[in-house]
Enzyme design. Structure first.
Site, PDB file in Angstrom:
ATOM      1  N   ARG A  78      27.907  52.425  17.552  1.00 11.58           N
ATOM      2  CA  ARG A  78      26.707  53.197  17.807  1.00 11.58           C
ATOM      3  C   ARG A  78      27.063  54.658  18.044  1.00 11.58           C
ATOM      4  O   ARG A  78      28.069  54.950  18.681  1.00 11.58           O
ATOM      5  CB  ARG A  78      25.966  52.680  19.048  1.00 11.58           C
ATOM      6  CG  ARG A  78      25.478  51.237  18.939  1.00 11.58           C
ATOM      7  CD  ARG A  78      24.772  50.829  20.227  1.00 11.58           C
ATOM      8  NE  ARG A  78      24.366  49.432  20.220  1.00 11.58           N
ATOM      9  CZ  ARG A  78      25.157  48.425  20.597  1.00 11.58           C
ATOM     10  NH1 ARG A  78      26.380  48.658  21.019  1.00 11.58           N
ATOM     11  NH2 ARG A  78      24.706  47.184  20.578  1.00 11.58           N
ATOM     12  N   SER A 142      36.267  50.069  22.963  1.00 11.31           N
ATOM     13  CA  SER A 142      36.332  48.841  23.765  1.00 11.31           C
ATOM     14  C   SER A 142      37.503  47.943  23.413  1.00 11.31           C
ATOM     15  O   SER A 142      37.311  46.788  23.022  1.00 11.31           O
ATOM     16  CB  SER A 142      35.035  48.070  23.599  1.00 11.31           C
ATOM     17  OG  SER A 142      33.972  48.964  23.686  1.00 11.31           O
ATOM     18  N   ASP A 196      34.360  50.430  27.380  1.00 10.31           N
ATOM     19  CA  ASP A 196      32.924  50.099  27.501  1.00 10.31           C
ATOM     20  C   ASP A 196      32.553  49.572  28.887  1.00 10.31           C
ATOM     21  O   ASP A 196      31.459  49.821  29.383  1.00 10.31           O
ATOM     22  CB  ASP A 196      32.465  49.118  26.411  1.00 10.31           C
ATOM     23  CG  ASP A 196      33.296  47.859  26.328  1.00 10.31           C
ATOM     24  OD1 ASP A 196      34.341  47.767  27.001  1.00 10.31           O
ATOM     25  OD2 ASP A 196      32.904  46.946  25.568  1.00 10.31           O
TER      26      ASP A 196
HETATM   27  P1  ADP Z   1      29.498  44.738  20.793  1.00 10.98           P
HETATM   28  O1  ADP Z   1      30.241  43.599  21.382  1.00 10.98           O
HETATM   29  O2  ADP Z   1      29.920  45.102  19.426  1.00 10.98           O
HETATM   30  O3  ADP Z   1      29.421  45.915  21.716  1.00 10.98           O
HETATM   31  P2  ADP Z   1      27.005  43.363  21.345  1.00 10.98           P
HETATM   32  O4  ADP Z   1      27.068  43.554  22.798  1.00 10.98           O
HETATM   33  O5  ADP Z   1      25.687  43.568  20.687  1.00 10.98           O
HETATM   34  O6  ADP Z   1      27.991  44.275  20.540  1.00 10.98           O
HETATM   35  O7  ADP Z   1      27.528  41.899  21.052  1.00 10.98           O
HETATM   36  C1  ADP Z   1      27.487  41.349  19.780  1.00 10.98           C
HETATM   37  C2  ADP Z   1      27.883  39.902  19.885  1.00 10.98           C
HETATM   38  O8  ADP Z   1      27.005  39.200  20.769  1.00 10.98           O
HETATM   39  C3  ADP Z   1      27.815  39.159  18.576  1.00 10.98           C
HETATM   40  O9  ADP Z   1      29.047  39.230  17.916  1.00 10.98           O
HETATM   41  C4  ADP Z   1      27.510  37.738  19.014  1.00 10.98           C
HETATM   42  O10 ADP Z   1      28.703  37.082  19.327  1.00 10.98           O
HETATM   43  C5  ADP Z   1      26.730  37.927  20.299  1.00 10.98           C
HETATM   44  N1  ADP Z   1      25.279  37.795  20.071  1.00 10.98           N
HETATM   45  C6  ADP Z   1      24.477  38.605  19.351  1.00 10.98           C
HETATM   46  N2  ADP Z   1      23.210  38.161  19.348  1.00 10.98           N
HETATM   47  C7  ADP Z   1      23.206  37.041  20.097  1.00 10.98           C
HETATM   48  C8  ADP Z   1      22.212  36.093  20.474  1.00 10.98           C
HETATM   49  N3  ADP Z   1      20.952  36.198  20.064  1.00 10.98           N
HETATM   50  N4  ADP Z   1      22.596  35.085  21.267  1.00 10.98           N
HETATM   51  C9  ADP Z   1      23.869  34.938  21.657  1.00 10.98           C
HETATM   52  N5  ADP Z   1      24.840  35.782  21.332  1.00 10.98           N
HETATM   53  C10 ADP Z   1      24.535  36.808  20.565  1.00 10.98           C
HETATM   54 MG    MG Z   2      29.279  46.828  23.455  1.00 14.35          MG
END
Ligand code: ADP
Ligand code: MG
Length: 455
Positions: A78, A142, A196
């Site tokens: 992002r 992160s 993060d």
């Molecule tokens: P990042 O980890 O890249 O910062 P997020 O916090 O959005 O991003 O986490 C993304 C991860 O969260 C996905 O890879 C998946 O494992 C999990 N995730 C995304 N949507 C859902 C959902 N509806 N329910 C459960 N887990 C989810």
């Molecule tokens: Mg994140």
């Protein structure tokens, strides 16, 4: 009990429930082990917890200005424009989200950083940001970084499936600056590098001074907390007063009882032998654990998904995701229609209500263990800071797993209630959405003001 003899689903689920239970006694052992690993990590000894100093403390709340923040999670990248009003309000003015393509995750560092800078370039254009001005930028990165100042740090090791070559051991800010130069972007000054978790803690504590713990439950899992400088022995600061946020890198905590499904997942991962807590708790892995169990059950129970080729439908690694488990557990219809639809989409058109209930229970077993382990780790950090639970502790949590998985938060708070009874009220979990991005901006502000304050 490991047997290849036929077994009924009910019996198998009870067996799994046993295997995946995290009892209160287990949690107490985990807390003791966590404390020992924290102590070793803070003293600079070999430990599964790296306990990395962040070189920032909580913000005062009066930080202000406009900042650009980058947030590289594990799945998403992002770019944000954030404004701080100096009165504890952080507003995201613009945000663009990009998915990191596999090619960039697993190619070269130059490709990855060129992709990142390409996203910054589009963000500046899309939001008509004046390129004649100079913007302070903070990078939330992160992954485990050995930070040496607020704006410098080397990547120790890739996690969450990343393998981009030529990045491990290198300073992330230098790599970012080089990529910015390659693209002739000169309106950006990189002033801070943050994890993060630290961003999440900082963002939440900007608005809420009782926050002293930042947790990620997304693709991966990690946490940071506020530590007394005098306890961070490895920093060797003479006459240390005050506090600093410490990034624990808790995903690597390894004193856990692995099942054979965990071992199988670990062995097939790009980083076998590492990141056990992360592999049992975070979104990137929950689906795969469940898939391995599902395949196992189809082999053992002649009734489960009997006239379909479930083993074929879910043959591919990572074909079952945390998002699917969310949908499965969230299905409250009498006939489990959502689950039926999900199975149909995967080529299984004749599931029985019993199959669907069983599948839901498999997901419940795996997610309940994840939530309880997450709560155990939080309990360990809180009782490290405050053994008697005298103070209020707000835990800022960022990540889609925590935000979107039905019942995940409730399962975590249930642990606190059972462990601490009345005193469980002292622990509050809050979803700090966009926390890591907003926090990055606040850290950029802290860095910019400490630069101006230098003699
Ligand atoms: P990042 O980890 O890249 O910062 P997020 O916090 O959005 O991003 O986490 C993304 C991860 O969260 C996905 O890879 C998946 O494992 C999990 N995730 C995304 N949507 C859902 C959902 N509806 N329910 C459960 N887990 C989810
Ligand atoms: Mg994140």
């Amino acid at each position: 009990m490991v047997t290849s003899a036929p077994i009924a689903s009910e019996e198998f689920v009870s067996y799994l429930e046993n295997l995946f239970t995290i009892s209160l006694k287990d949690i107490k052992v985990i807390i003791t082990d966590f404390h020992a690993e924290m102590q070793k990590g803070l003293s600079g000894y070999e430990s599964s917890l790296k306990m990395i100093p962040s070189f920032v403390d909580r913000p005062k709340g009066d930080e202000h200005g406009s900042f650009i923040a980058l947030d590289l999670g594990g799945t998403n990248f992002r770019v944000l424009a954030v404004e701080l009003d100096g009165k504890r309000n952080a507003t995201v003015r613009a945000v663009s989200k990009f998915v990191i393509p596999k090619k960039e995750m697993r190619g070269t560092g130059v490709q990855l950083f060129d992709f990142i800078v390409g996203c910054i370039d589009s963000f500046l254009t899309e939001n008509s940001i004046d390129r004649k001005k100079l913007y302070n930028l903070s990078f939330t990165f992160s992954f485990p970084v050995e930070q040496t100042t607020i704006a410098a740090g080397k990547l120790l090791i890739w996690t969450k499936g990343f393998t981009a070559k030529g990045v491990e051991g290198k300073d992330i800010i230098i790599l970012l600056n080089e990529a910015l130069s390659r693209r002739n972007i000169s309106c950006i000054k990189v002033t801070a590098l943050a994890n993060d978790t630290v961003g999440t803690l900082v963002a939440r504590s900007y608005t809420d001074p009782t926050c002293d713990l930042g947790v990620i439950l997304g693709t991966g899992t990690n946490a940071c907390y506020r530590e007394k400088l005098s306890n961070i022995q490895k920093l060797k600061v003479a006459d240390a007063k005050g506090y600093m946020i410490v990034n624990m890198e808790w995903g690597n905590f390894n004193q856990l009882r692995l099942t054979r499904y965990d071992n199988e997942l670990d062995q097939a991962s790009v980083n076998p032998g590492a990141m056990y807590l992360e592999k049992m708790v975070s979104g990137m892995y929950l689906g795969e654990i469940t898939r391995l169990i599902l395949i196992d059950l189809t082999k053992r129970d002649p009734i489960f998904l009997k006239d379909s080729d479930a083993a074929e439908s879910f043959k591919k690694r990572n074909s079952l995701k945390a998002e699917h488990m969310s949908l499965i557990e969230g299905d409250t219809t009498t006939n489990l229609d959502e689950i039926d639809r999900f199975l149909r989409n995967n080529g299984i058109s004749n599931s029985t209500p019993h199959d669907r209930t069983t599948l839901k229970r498999l997901c419940e077993v795996v997610s309940a263990r994840a939530a309880r382990l997450g709560a155990a780790a939080i309990s360990a950090v809180i009782t490290w800071m405050d053994p008697e639970l005298k103070d209020v502790h707000t835990v800022g949590i960022d990540g889609s797993l925590f935000e979107k998985y039905p019942g995940f938060e409730a399962k975590m708070t249930d642990v606190f209630k059972k462990m601490y009874v009345e005193k469980a009220k002292k622990i509050t979990l809050v979803n700090s959405k966009d926390g890591s991005g907003k926090g990055a901006a606040i850290i950029a502000a802290i860095a910019a003001s400490s630069e101006t304050n230098q003699p």
